[in-house]
Design a protein around this motif. Structure first.
Motif, PDB file in Angstrom:
ATOM      1  N   UNK A 281       0.829  -1.207   0.000  1.00  0.00           N
ATOM      2  CA  UNK A 281       0.000   0.000   0.000  1.00  0.00           C
ATOM      3  C   UNK A 281       0.862   1.255   0.000  1.00  0.00           C
ATOM      4  N   UNK A 282       1.934   1.233   0.792  1.00  0.00           N
ATOM      5  CA  UNK A 282       2.843   2.378   0.809  1.00  0.00           C
ATOM      6  C   UNK A 282       3.500   2.593  -0.551  1.00  0.00           C
ATOM      7  N   UNK A 283       3.912   1.480  -1.176  1.00  0.00           N
ATOM      8  CA  UNK A 283       4.525   1.600  -2.499  1.00  0.00           C
ATOM      9  C   UNK A 283       3.541   2.159  -3.521  1.00  0.00           C
ATOM     10  N   UNK A 284       2.290   1.709  -3.443  1.00  0.00           N
ATOM     11  CA  UNK A 284       1.285   2.224  -4.370  1.00  0.00           C
ATOM     12  C   UNK A 284       1.017   3.710  -4.140  1.00  0.00           C
ATOM     13  N   UNK A 285       0.945   4.122  -2.868  1.00  0.00           N
ATOM     14  CA  UNK A 285       0.735   5.541  -2.577  1.00  0.00           C
ATOM     15  C   UNK A 285       1.899   6.383  -3.079  1.00  0.00           C
ATOM     16  N   UNK A 286       3.113   5.874  -2.865  1.00  0.00           N
ATOM     17  CA  UNK A 286       4.279   6.601  -3.363  1.00  0.00           C
ATOM     18  C   UNK A 286       4.267   6.687  -4.888  1.00  0.00           C
ATOM     19  N   UNK A 287       3.844   5.598  -5.541  1.00  0.00           N
ATOM     20  CA  UNK A 287       3.776   5.608  -6.999  1.00  0.00           C
ATOM     21  C   UNK A 287       2.716   6.591  -7.493  1.00  0.00           C
ATOM     22  N   UNK A 288       1.596   6.660  -6.773  1.00  0.00           N
ATOM     23  CA  UNK A 288       0.548   7.610  -7.157  1.00  0.00           C
ATOM     24  C   UNK A 288       1.038   9.043  -7.006  1.00  0.00           C
ATOM     25  N   UNK A 289       1.750   9.321  -5.898  1.00  0.00           N
ATOM     26  CA  UNK A 289       2.290  10.663  -5.705  1.00  0.00           C
ATOM     27  C   UNK A 289       3.296  11.029  -6.794  1.00  0.00           C
ATOM     28  N   UNK A 290       4.148  10.068  -7.146  1.00  0.00           N
ATOM     29  CA  UNK A 290       5.118  10.330  -8.218  1.00  0.00           C
ATOM     30  C   UNK A 290       4.419  10.584  -9.553  1.00  0.00           C
ATOM     31  N   UNK A 291       3.369   9.821  -9.816  1.00  0.00           N
ATOM     32  CA  UNK A 291       2.635  10.025 -11.064  1.00  0.00           C
ATOM     33  C   UNK A 291       1.929  11.378 -11.079  1.00  0.00           C
ATOM     34  N   UNK A 292       1.388  11.774  -9.919  1.00  0.00           N
ATOM     35  CA  UNK A 292       0.748  13.096  -9.843  1.00  0.00           C
ATOM     36  C   UNK A 292       1.760  14.215 -10.090  1.00  0.00           C
ATOM     37  N   UNK A 293       2.938  14.061  -9.473  1.00  0.00           N
ATOM     38  CA  UNK A 293       3.977  15.070  -9.668  1.00  0.00           C
ATOM     39  C   UNK A 293       4.413  15.138 -11.124  1.00  0.00           C
ATOM     40  N   UNK A 294       4.618  13.968 -11.741  1.00  0.00           N
ATOM     41  CA  UNK A 294       5.011  13.945 -13.147  1.00  0.00           C
ATOM     42  C   UNK A 294       3.915  14.543 -14.027  1.00  0.00           C
ATOM     43  N   UNK A 295       2.657  14.272 -13.676  1.00  0.00           N
ATOM     44  CA  UNK A 295       1.543  14.826 -14.446  1.00  0.00           C
ATOM     45  C   UNK A 295       1.503  16.356 -14.343  1.00  0.00           C
ATOM     46  N   UNK A 296       1.740  16.864 -13.141  1.00  0.00           N
ATOM     47  CA  UNK A 296       1.752  18.321 -12.966  1.00  0.00           C
ATOM     48  C   UNK A 296       2.893  18.964 -13.764  1.00  0.00           C
ATOM     49  N   UNK A 297       4.062  18.334 -13.720  1.00  0.00           N
ATOM     50  CA  UNK A 297       5.189  18.887 -14.458  1.00  0.00           C
ATOM     51  C   UNK A 297       4.919  18.854 -15.964  1.00  0.00           C
ATOM     52  N   UNK A 298       4.342  17.765 -16.421  1.00  0.00           N
ATOM     53  CA  UNK A 298       4.031  17.675 -17.847  1.00  0.00           C
ATOM     54  C   UNK A 298       2.981  18.711 -18.238  1.00  0.00           C
ATOM     55  N   UNK A 299       2.020  18.921 -17.360  1.00  0.00           N
ATOM     56  CA  UNK A 299       1.002  19.921 -17.636  1.00  0.00           C
ATOM     57  C   UNK A 299       1.597  21.328 -17.729  1.00  0.00           C
ATOM     58  N   UNK A 300       2.522  21.611 -16.791  1.00  0.00           N
ATOM     59  CA  UNK A 300       3.172  22.925 -16.826  1.00  0.00           C
ATOM     60  C   UNK A 300       3.986  23.107 -18.102  1.00  0.00           C
ATOM     61  N   UNK A 301       4.684  22.038 -18.513  1.00  0.00           N
ATOM     62  CA  UNK A 301       5.465  22.128 -19.746  1.00  0.00           C
ATOM     63  C   UNK A 301       4.558  22.357 -20.957  1.00  0.00           C
ATOM     64  N   UNK A 302       3.422  21.668 -21.002  1.00  0.00           N
ATOM     65  CA  UNK A 302       2.501  21.854 -22.112  1.00  0.00           C
ATOM     66  C   UNK A 302       1.919  23.270 -22.118  1.00  0.00           C
ATOM     67  N   UNK A 303       1.618  23.795 -20.943  1.00  0.00           N
ATOM     68  CA  UNK A 303       1.105  25.176 -20.881  1.00  0.00           C
ATOM     69  C   UNK A 303       2.165  26.170 -21.361  1.00  0.00           C
TER      70      UNK A 303
END
Length: 313
Positions: A281-303
């Motif tokens: 569960x901890x690994x999945x939560x960490x993976x979700x947080x990493x994916x959210x961070x990567x998604x935000x960075x990608x969104x900022x780059x696209x903007x």
């Protein structure tokens, strides 16, 4: 005519119920004798090491092999013929998901050629690794694969399957020692169960008292015409009755010890499963947080790219 029709229906219903009853009795017999075999293994392990020469283990291995081979489907060839199949064909497919499994090691063993011999080697390795119950539980959870390999009415498809996985937990407390090059891995002969160690008749206290009453009645009726020479020694029952009571108390004590060990092993297994679930569960939560961070960075780059393109336009 109506009575004849009803009679025919009753006969056909009885004919259909006989095979289902026989299948239920067969499943119940195998599960019951497996439970007895596990108990005898636990008792024997308190006094000596369990290896290939132990008759208790050989009987348990034969019982488990017959349970896993119960109503196992045959393999259909290209020409439409059905050839017999070993339970190892099911285990090697259904137990691939077990972490650090021994499937590949069994497949690569040089001295083990036939599928039945590989299945027997797997039973020994799983017992030495103390993972037999985990293998069985994982295989039974893969219901799609189990349904593909077994026919309706098989033990692994019924309610008895959960009982099987539970009773095998107690074997994790035993230290087994096997030689994987012995005669026990010979797959040229089928497994035969020895039922004689479990066929023990225990006379109830009511039956004992009725026997004593009958003996006293026979003794009193024959004492009128008997002489002092042919009168035998008195029938003593106090010691035997106390002995029977002590045996019953000892059996209850051993059963309580076995249940205690089983529950302790079950608690230990559940704690390990809980800790593994928490870590996953901890690994999945960490993976979700990493994916959210990567998604935000990608969104900022696209903007940023959109802004640049607008400026160029």
């Amino acid at each position: 005519m109506a009575s004849l029709g009803l009679g025919g229906l009753n006969v056909s219903a009885r004919r259909k119920s006989v095979p289902s009853r026989n299948a239920a009795v067969e499943r119940r017999n195998l599960i019951t004798v497996c439970r007895f075999s596990v108990k005898t293994l636990i008792d024997r392990s308190c006094f000596e090491t369990i290896d290939d020469t132990s008759p208790e283990f050989n009987n348990f291995a034969a019982i488990l092999e017959q349970i896993l081979s119960h109503r196992l489907k045959g393999q259909i060839s290209w020409f439409g013929y059905e050839s017999p199949r070993s339970f190892w064909d099911y285990i090697r497919v259904a137990c691939r998901k077990v972490s650090h499994n021994c499937i590949c090691s069994i497949e690569n063993m040089e001295n083990v050629g036939s599928s039945r011999a590989k299945g027997r080697a797997w039973i020994r390795v799983a017992l030495m690794e103390k993972h037999l119950s985990e293998y069985i539980s994982t295989a039974l959870r893969d219901f799609k694969t189990t349904r593909r390999f077994y026919e309706d009415g098989a033990i692994v498809l019924g309610e008895e399957a959960n009982m099987l996985a539970g009773m095998l937990l107690g074997l994790n407390a035993i230290d087994f020692s096997f030689c994987l090059k012995g005669e026990g891995l010979d797959g040229s002969y089928p497994a035969v169960i020895d039922y004689t160690p479990y066929l023990k008749f225990t006379q109830s206290s009511d039956s004992i008292s009725s026997d004593e009453e009958e003996l006293r009645t026979l003794g009193s009726s024959g004492s009128e015409g008997s002489t002092p020479e042919n009168i035998g020694p008195p029938f003593i029952t106090d010691e035997s009755s106390w002995y029977n009571k002590c045996k019953r108390v000892e059996q209850k004590y051993r059963l309580a010890l076995e249940q205690k060990g089983y529950l302790e092993e079950l608690v230990r297994l559940r704690e390990n499963q809980l800790s593994e679930s928490v870590s996953q569960n901890k690994l999945l939560l960490q993976r979700i947080e990493d994916m959210d961070l990567a998604h935000k960075m990608e969104k900022e780059q696209l903007e940023y790219i959109i802004v640049e393109l607008q400026d160029q336009l």
